[in-house]
Write an enzyme that holds these catalytic residues in place. Structure first.
Site, PDB file in Angstrom:
ATOM      1  N   ARG A 140       0.847  -1.184   0.000  1.00  0.00           N
ATOM      2  CA  ARG A 140       0.000   0.000   0.000  1.00  0.00           C
ATOM      3  C   ARG A 140       0.882   1.232   0.000  1.00  0.00           C
ATOM      4  O   ARG A 140       1.382   1.654   1.046  1.00  0.00           O
ATOM      5  CB  ARG A 140      -0.911  -0.012   1.232  1.00  0.00           C
ATOM      6  CG  ARG A 140      -1.897   1.139   1.259  1.00  0.00           C
ATOM      7  CD  ARG A 140      -2.970   0.900   2.286  1.00  0.00           C
ATOM      8  NE  ARG A 140      -2.465   0.898   3.658  1.00  0.00           N
ATOM      9  CZ  ARG A 140      -3.232   0.723   4.721  1.00  0.00           C
ATOM     10  NH1 ARG A 140      -4.527   0.501   4.586  1.00  0.00           N
ATOM     11  NH2 ARG A 140      -2.716   0.744   5.933  1.00  0.00           N
ATOM     12  N   ASP A 173       1.674   5.206  -0.192  1.00  0.00           N
ATOM     13  CA  ASP A 173       0.961   6.390   0.275  1.00  0.00           C
ATOM     14  C   ASP A 173       0.778   7.403  -0.851  1.00  0.00           C
ATOM     15  O   ASP A 173       1.361   7.273  -1.930  1.00  0.00           O
ATOM     16  CB  ASP A 173       1.729   7.040   1.429  1.00  0.00           C
ATOM     17  CG  ASP A 173       1.711   6.194   2.695  1.00  0.00           C
ATOM     18  OD1 ASP A 173       0.749   5.433   2.882  1.00  0.00           O
ATOM     19  OD2 ASP A 173       2.669   6.303   3.498  1.00  0.00           O
ATOM     20  N   ARG A 180      10.542   6.418   4.487  1.00  0.00           N
ATOM     21  CA  ARG A 180      10.567   7.881   4.614  1.00  0.00           C
ATOM     22  C   ARG A 180      11.047   8.302   5.998  1.00  0.00           C
ATOM     23  O   ARG A 180      11.733   9.315   6.142  1.00  0.00           O
ATOM     24  CB  ARG A 180       9.182   8.444   4.300  1.00  0.00           C
ATOM     25  CG  ARG A 180       8.824   8.315   2.819  1.00  0.00           C
ATOM     26  CD  ARG A 180       7.336   8.478   2.577  1.00  0.00           C
ATOM     27  NE  ARG A 180       6.869   9.796   2.954  1.00  0.00           N
ATOM     28  CZ  ARG A 180       5.584  10.119   3.062  1.00  0.00           C
ATOM     29  NH1 ARG A 180       4.641   9.213   2.828  1.00  0.00           N
ATOM     30  NH2 ARG A 180       5.235  11.347   3.400  1.00  0.00           N
TER      31      ARG A 180
END
Length: 250
Positions: free
Chosen positions: A52, A54, A199
């Site tokens: 998934r 973002d 990240r």
């Protein structure tokens, strides 16, 4: 006729989309892919993705599985072209692969790799595709921190809170910064990743590169298992999913 399972491999520029997964009030990659495939095959298609991503994150190598009446080989090639004709230019179908009926795009993946791009001078051609950072970084120190990642398995400190994962353990096999003519690229490979993990790692290693924390401080953050101790989550625009591996796809 019984259903047959297939994988579809796609690539996408995530700049315009609110991530991969279907959401009620936002346009996503999965929504547009499912619509295009349902239209082409003239039956409802629901894909399940390998992960998934973002909002704003890109993918050059992404897999999803779906079930449909078995396709003749000639129709598979035709399907890729037909689906592409119905997708926006930012999303591309690359191939469709017949797999076992119990094959799973998410759970069967044995390795994944991401790249994160940073550039240091304003460049209109990198807008939404790389992170513009004006700080001077010590890349050697950042690579020392990157190598330290290989010594750990619990990365709770880099995980988004309140996620529904059964474990925060991952096995990182590669983590390295490389200098480019116009910036940096960070490559990281692991058996699995947590939500927001890459990240958050990059954001924390930038602090090392700016000499705001040292290598011991970086290791202490990992040991703490506390997300609030780590650095900021860097912008999504620089992140690319670049590889997903399966034991039955070569």
């Amino acid at each position: 006729m019984s259903k047959k399972r297939y994988f579809i491999q796609i690539a996408y520029d995530g700049s315009l989309y609110h991530g991969w997964q279907v959401q009620p009030n936002a346009v996503t990659v999965q929504e547009l892919l499912d619509k295009a495939m349902s239209t082409f095959f003239r039956q409802p298609i629901e894909t399940l993705g390998c992960g998934r991503t973002d909002a704003g994150v890109h993918a050059t190598d992404f897999y999803a599985h779906f079930d449909i009446d078995e396709l003749e080989e000639s129709k598979v090639l035709h399907a890729v072209a037909g689906i592409n004709a119905m997708l926006p230019y930012q999303i591309a179908a690359k191939k469709i692969i017949a797999v076992a009926d119990d094959a799973h795009a998410r759970f069967d993946a044995t390795a994944r790799a991401y790249k994160y791009y940073i550039h240091f001078q304003k460049d209109p051609f990198k807008l939404n595709r790389s992170w513009l950072l004006k700080d001077k970084l010590d890349v050697n120190l950042m690579n020392q921190a990157a190598q330290a990642l290989l010594n750990f398995t619990d990365f709770s400190c880099f995980s988004k809170s309140n996620t529904q994962t059964f474990t925060n353990n991952c096995k990182i096999t590669k983590a390295v910064f490389e200098e480019l003519n116009d910036g940096l690229v960070f490559t990281i490979e692991a058996d699995r990743f947590l939500r927001n993990m890459v990240r958050a790692i990059v954001g924390t290693m930038v602090l090392v590169g700016k000499k705001e924390i040292d290598i011991e401080g970086f290791i202490d953050i990992i040991d703490s298992k506390n997300r609030s101790k780590a650095g900021q989550s860097v912008p999504a625009c620089g992140l690319y999913l670049v590889k997903v591996e399966y034991p039955y796809i070569r």
